[in-house]
Design a protein around this motif. Structure first.
Motif, PDB file in Angstrom:
ATOM      1  N   SER A   1       0.886  -1.158  -0.107  1.00 40.06           N
ATOM      2  CA  SER A   1      -0.040  -0.036  -0.041  1.00 40.06           C
ATOM      3  C   SER A   1       0.865   1.271  -0.121  1.00 40.06           C
ATOM      4  CB  SER A   1      -0.933   0.060   1.167  1.00 40.06           C
ATOM      5  OG  SER A   1      -1.715   1.092   1.193  1.00 40.06           O
TER       6      SER A   1
ATOM      7  N   ASN B   1       3.205   3.125  -6.304  1.00 38.71           N
ATOM      8  CA  ASN B   1       2.405   3.731  -7.455  1.00 38.71           C
ATOM      9  C   ASN B   1       3.095   3.109  -8.857  1.00 38.71           C
ATOM     10  OD1 ASN B   1       4.462   5.808  -8.738  1.00 38.71           O
ATOM     11  ND2 ASN B   1       4.453   6.452  -6.655  1.00 38.71           N
TER      12      ASN B   1
ATOM     13  N   TRP C   1      -3.940  -1.169 -14.232  1.00 38.15           N
ATOM     14  CA  TRP C   1      -3.269  -0.587 -13.231  1.00 38.15           C
ATOM     15  C   TRP C   1      -4.292   0.105 -12.509  1.00 38.15           C
ATOM     16  CZ3 TRP C   1       0.808  -3.067 -13.947  1.00 38.15           C
ATOM     17  CH2 TRP C   1       1.309  -3.497 -15.203  1.00 38.15           C
ATOM     18  N   GLU C   2      -5.417   0.617 -12.760  1.00 43.58           N
ATOM     19  CA  GLU C   2      -6.266   1.069 -12.056  1.00 43.58           C
ATOM     20  C   GLU C   2      -6.994   0.167 -11.173  1.00 43.58           C
ATOM     21  OE1 GLU C   2      -7.608   5.059 -14.614  1.00 43.58           O
ATOM     22  OE2 GLU C   2      -8.829   2.978 -14.524  1.00 43.58           O
TER      23      GLU C   2
ATOM     24  N   GLN D   1      -6.091  -0.575  -7.263  1.00 37.12           N
ATOM     25  CA  GLN D   1      -6.491   0.174  -6.007  1.00 37.12           C
ATOM     26  C   GLN D   1      -6.932  -0.492  -4.902  1.00 37.12           C
ATOM     27  OE1 GLN D   1      -9.708   2.725  -7.316  1.00 37.12           O
ATOM     28  NE2 GLN D   1      -9.638   4.305  -5.252  1.00 37.12           N
TER      29      GLN D   1
ATOM     30  N   GLY E   1      -4.352  -0.394  -2.448  1.00 38.86           N
ATOM     31  CA  GLY E   1      -3.530   0.678  -2.292  1.00 38.86           C
ATOM     32  C   GLY E   1      -2.553   1.092  -3.006  1.00 38.86           C
ATOM     33  N   VAL E   2      -2.753   0.693  -4.151  1.00 37.19           N
ATOM     34  CA  VAL E   2      -1.664   0.995  -5.441  1.00 37.19           C
ATOM     35  C   VAL E   2      -2.199   2.154  -6.159  1.00 37.19           C
ATOM     36  CG1 VAL E   2      -0.172   0.515  -7.301  1.00 37.19           C
ATOM     37  CG2 VAL E   2      -0.489  -0.894  -5.321  1.00 37.19           C
ATOM     38  N   GLU E   3      -1.581   3.248  -6.272  1.00 35.68           N
ATOM     39  CA  GLU E   3      -2.066   4.511  -7.365  1.00 35.68           C
ATOM     40  C   GLU E   3      -1.569   4.237  -8.608  1.00 35.68           C
ATOM     41  OE1 GLU E   3      -1.397   9.466  -7.357  1.00 35.68           O
ATOM     42  OE2 GLU E   3      -0.172   8.108  -6.043  1.00 35.68           O
ATOM     43  N   ALA E   4      -2.516   4.635  -9.614  1.00 39.72           N
ATOM     44  CA  ALA E   4      -2.156   4.461 -10.970  1.00 39.72           C
ATOM     45  C   ALA E   4      -2.067   6.130 -11.446  1.00 39.72           C
ATOM     46  CB  ALA E   4      -3.174   3.748 -11.813  1.00 39.72           C
ATOM     47  N   ARG E   5      -1.006   6.660 -11.829  1.00 45.23           N
ATOM     48  CA  ARG E   5      -0.814   7.962 -12.125  1.00 45.23           C
ATOM     49  C   ARG E   5      -0.762   8.051 -13.505  1.00 45.23           C
ATOM     50  NH1 ARG E   5       4.145   9.878  -8.077  1.00 45.23           N
ATOM     51  NH2 ARG E   5       2.659   9.505  -6.252  1.00 45.23           N
TER      52      ARG E   5
ATOM     53  N   CYS F   1       6.291  12.168 -13.106  1.00 47.45           N
ATOM     54  CA  CYS F   1       5.596  11.673 -12.203  1.00 47.45           C
ATOM     55  C   CYS F   1       5.993  10.646 -11.265  1.00 47.45           C
ATOM     56  CB  CYS F   1       4.358  10.899 -13.058  1.00 47.45           C
ATOM     57  SG  CYS F   1       3.263  12.120 -13.706  1.00 47.45           S
TER      58      CYS F   1
ATOM     59  N   THR G   1       7.441   4.691  -6.787  1.00 48.07           N
ATOM     60  CA  THR G   1       7.018   4.151  -8.058  1.00 48.07           C
ATOM     61  C   THR G   1       7.648   2.939  -8.213  1.00 48.07           C
ATOM     62  OG1 THR G   1       6.969   6.323  -9.102  1.00 48.07           O
ATOM     63  CG2 THR G   1       7.243   4.525 -10.521  1.00 48.07           C
TER      64      THR G   1
END
Length: 380
Positions: free
Chosen positions: A97, A100, A115-116, A119, A122-126, A143, A148
């Motif tokens: 978590s 990203n 990648w979304e 979530q 707890g992983v962020e897709a930028r 980014c 990352t």
């Protein structure tokens, strides 16, 4: 380079102009013959000659290794499609978590949704703002931060054909100890592609676009040094080391990328794709790439000469691919697309406009017919 008679290999109907290789490509004649022969053999002999089918599968791995310059066939898995391979990466890595993933705002949904979906961990897709950036690679690098874990990018963006500097991105990722994943579906078979030169840890592509094969079979490259970082979520008889020994009750995961192939492969598609790749090899990828870029340039110049037409694809040589996308401010892109389709121009509605994607073999006369059709539509 072997002699290839393109008129024989691509006997397309005269009532169409096929400019949609970035979506689904026509097969060359040799692929159609391979499927027909395989079907006839099945009807007459069933699987009596199964070992020969396996030799075809081994040959396909060899062809794919050579096409993408992998270090070994051990790094090549045969998968159903690009989305499956992306999912193997996304849901194979052990996430924490706060991690990203950096991708871009231009990606095909497969290289965004997967990648979304992380979530839940707890992983962020930028989404790096590449679409409006003059330096798209820098937008991606900007980014990235210390959390990352992976950068995922298409080698060529599907909408406008923007070609990414993979070497720059891959080198930056390797320096920062960040994994680099390349969706190469709009490159492999059209442009020279080297997984080692671009420092890719993972790369994947369907066979049904520029590789001129059927749907339902693609390639998944996994660099051997990172293979064990991917947990497996699919298991079966095919992905074990001692494959084919049905008497053993103990088993171990295959040491090669075959570990990502849990069950029986698509042997119909294997025969077709192998035949199609033999054509690309006969022509040579240097010549294929030059042909693709020459055809794309002819279309771009012809479109630019039409009053009011706006190209949405970049013109810089290092940014060009096999795709050229355009629009006209006074004509809705959907209407333009439908009118071109009604005139036999097989193309796509993508990237805010109409997308043309010729291959190396596309006759110049058919490019001229496509331009004439655009001119006719614009004239009302």
């Amino acid at each position: 380079m072997a002699h290839v008679d393109l008129d024989i290999e691509f006997p397309q109907d005269e009532d169409i102009v096929y400019l949609n290789h970035a979506a689904v490509a026509p097969w060359p004649a040799r692929a159609a013959r391979a499927v027909s022969a395989f079907a006839n053999e099945n009807a007459r002999r069933g699987a009596a000659d199964y070992p020969r089918w396996m030799r075809c599968e081994h040959e396909l791995r060899r062809q794919l290794r050579a096409l993408i310059h992998a270090g070994s066939t051990e790094e090549i898995a045969l998968v159903k499609n690009t989305s499956e391979a992306l999912s193997f990466v996304a849901h194979g890595l052990r996430w924490t978590s706060g991690d990203n993933v950096v991708t871009t705002d231009l990606e095909f949904p497969s290289n965004r949704i997967v990648w979304e979906s992380l979530q839940r961990y707890g992983v962020e897709a930028r989404l790096a703002p590449v679409g409006q950036s003059e330096e798209p690679e820098q937008a991606i690098l900007d980014c990235m931060d210390q959390r990352t874990r992976l950068v995922a990018v298409s080698s060529v963006q599907y909408g406008t054909g923007l070609r990414m500097n993979l070497e720059k991105l891959g080198a930056a990722c390797r320096t920062r100890d960040v994994l680099f994943c390349v969706d190469a579906i709009q490159s492999i078979g059209a442009l020279q592609f080297d997984v080692q030169a671009c420092h890719a840890d993972f790369a994947m592509a369907d066979g049904h676009k520029w590789m001129l094969g059927p749907e339902g079979l693609g390639v998944f490259y996994v660099r051997k040094e990172v293979m064990d970082q991917l947990q497996l979520n699919e298991f079966g008889w095919h992905m074990i080391e001692d494959q084919g020994n049905y008497d053993r009750t103990d088993w171990e995961i295959a040491h090669s990328a075959r570990r990502f192939e849990c069950g029986s492969g698509n042997l119909v598609a294997t025969h077709a794709l192998s035949a199609s790749l033999s054509l690309l090899a006969d022509v040579g990828m240097v010549q294929v790439e030059q042909g693709v870029l020459d055809k794309r340039l002819a279309l771009a110049e012809g479109l630019r000469a039409l009053q009011g037409v706006e190209l949405l694809s970049r013109d810089a040589p290092d940014r060009c691919s096999g795709i050229v996308t355009f629009r006209h401010p006074k004509l809705d892109p959907n209407a333009l697309y439908e009118q071109l389709r009604s005139r036999g121009i097989v193309c796509a509605r993508r990237g805010g406009g109409v997308r043309f994607s010729p291959h190396f073999y596309t006759p110049v006369a058919r490019l001229e017919r496509a331009l004439a059709a655009v001119r006719e539509v614009l004239a009302g």
